[in-house]
Design a protein around this motif. Structure first.
Motif: not given
Ligand code: FES
Ligand code: NAD
Length: 273
Positions: A215-218, A220-225, A235, A237
């Motif tokens: 997870m990056v931003d937590g 829902g913005m970065c798409g990492g999760c 997502f 998060c």
């Molecule tokens: Fe970035 Fe979920 S941690 S969208």
């Protein structure tokens, strides 16, 4: 603003518990939610489930396993040290209601994330059956606390040093054979959640799992999760972290869990010198 560690305990050689001053999070956090912390402003973001709160003291309880550079650095912090960031509570809370008889399955450090769900399900009157599994006696955490909120507790270790020798899925089959379970939860490493889902499916029991991708931003913005659930991108998060296990694309999830393994190993090697 900094977040002071008011208590730190070594649970075993690789798992640690910290109590952090964060009054707003302590007031709001519910079972199933998590926080994202950073040790300092250049640090990696570490998502951790809120294990418990003490709202009157403004404290949040967190448990983590040392798995790489950032968690090794976190384990070095002592009582009185501070974290630069602690954001939360994040994610959707567990849907707590009286389902009847529930089965709660925790593997390894995932037991820390399962504990608040056990506590909350017991508080609303469920019959709670709990299965906890770990590699050995030393690594099986929170057994006494989980026992307090469970009507039945089964302990499993890979080497048989505590409870029965075997996997959590062995105990699940035993419970499914003797008891009608209305809903189940499994939290732990991804192979454990995948095979717990298969065991529950065979028994016709809905089972929730808690997904913990990078997870990056937590928010829902970065798409990492991102994870694939019911053939749709979700997502973890904001849509999770809990999902019904039957809908999870486990191959996609385990590939994403491996995605940064090389970079993590390089960072760990540089950190250890
Ligand atoms: Fe970035 Fe979920 S941690 S969208
Ligand atoms: P572990 O590998 O020691 O496994 C714990 C127990 O899970 C085992 O003793 C066994 O009973 C069961 N298990 C493992 N693999 C299984 C399989 N293939 N089939 C059936 N049962 C199986 O656990 P660990 O080393 O503490 O786990 C660390 C992992 O947990 C990390 O990868 C971390 O990402 C994950 N984790 C997940 C969450 C979450 O929210 N899902 C939270 C914290 C940690």
């Amino acid at each position: 603003m900094v977040f002071k560690i008011v208590e730190r305990r070594e649970l075993n050689s690789i798992e640690f518990e910290i109590f952090v001053e964060a009054p707003r999070i302590a007031q709001k956090a519910q079972a199933g939610q998590f926080v994202i912390l950073r040790i300092d402003h250049n640090g990696e973001r570490i998502p951790l489930t809120v294990v418990d709160t003490e709202p009157d003291k403004g404290l949040v309880r967190l448990i983590f396993q040392v798995i790489g550079k950032s968690t090794a650095a976190l384990a070095k912090l002592q009582t009185g040290d501070s974290l630069s960031d602690l954001v939360g509570p994040l994610g959707k809370a567990t849907e707590i209601e009286n389902y009847g008889t529930v089965l709660l399955v925790g593997g390894g450090v995932g037991i820390a994330a399962l504990f608040p769900i056990i506590k909350a399900l017991k508080a609303v009157g469920n019959k709670v059956i709990t299965i906890l599994g770990a590699k050995n006696k030393e690594l099986l955490i929170l057994a006494d606390e989980c026992r307090k909120y469970s009507d039945e507790l089964y302990l499993m270790t890979d080497d048989g040093t505590l409870g029965q020798k075997g996997l959590v899925t062995d105990a699940m089959k035993f419970v499914f054979a003797k008891e009608k379970i209305d809903t189940a939860w499994a939290v732990g490493p991804s192979p454990m959640m995948k095979f717990s889902t298969l065991a529950a499916k065979k028994a016709g029991v809905p089972i929730y799992v808690s997904l913990n991708p990078i997870m990056v931003d937590g928010t829902g913005m970065c798409g990492g999760c991102r994870v694939t659930v019911d053939k749709k991108i979700k997502f973890a998060c904001v849509d999770g972290p809990e999902f019904l296990g039957a809908g999870v694309d486990w191959d996609d999830f385990s590939n994403r869990m491996k995605q940064y393994r090389d970079e993590e190993q390089i960072a760990d090697t540089i950190y250890k010198g």
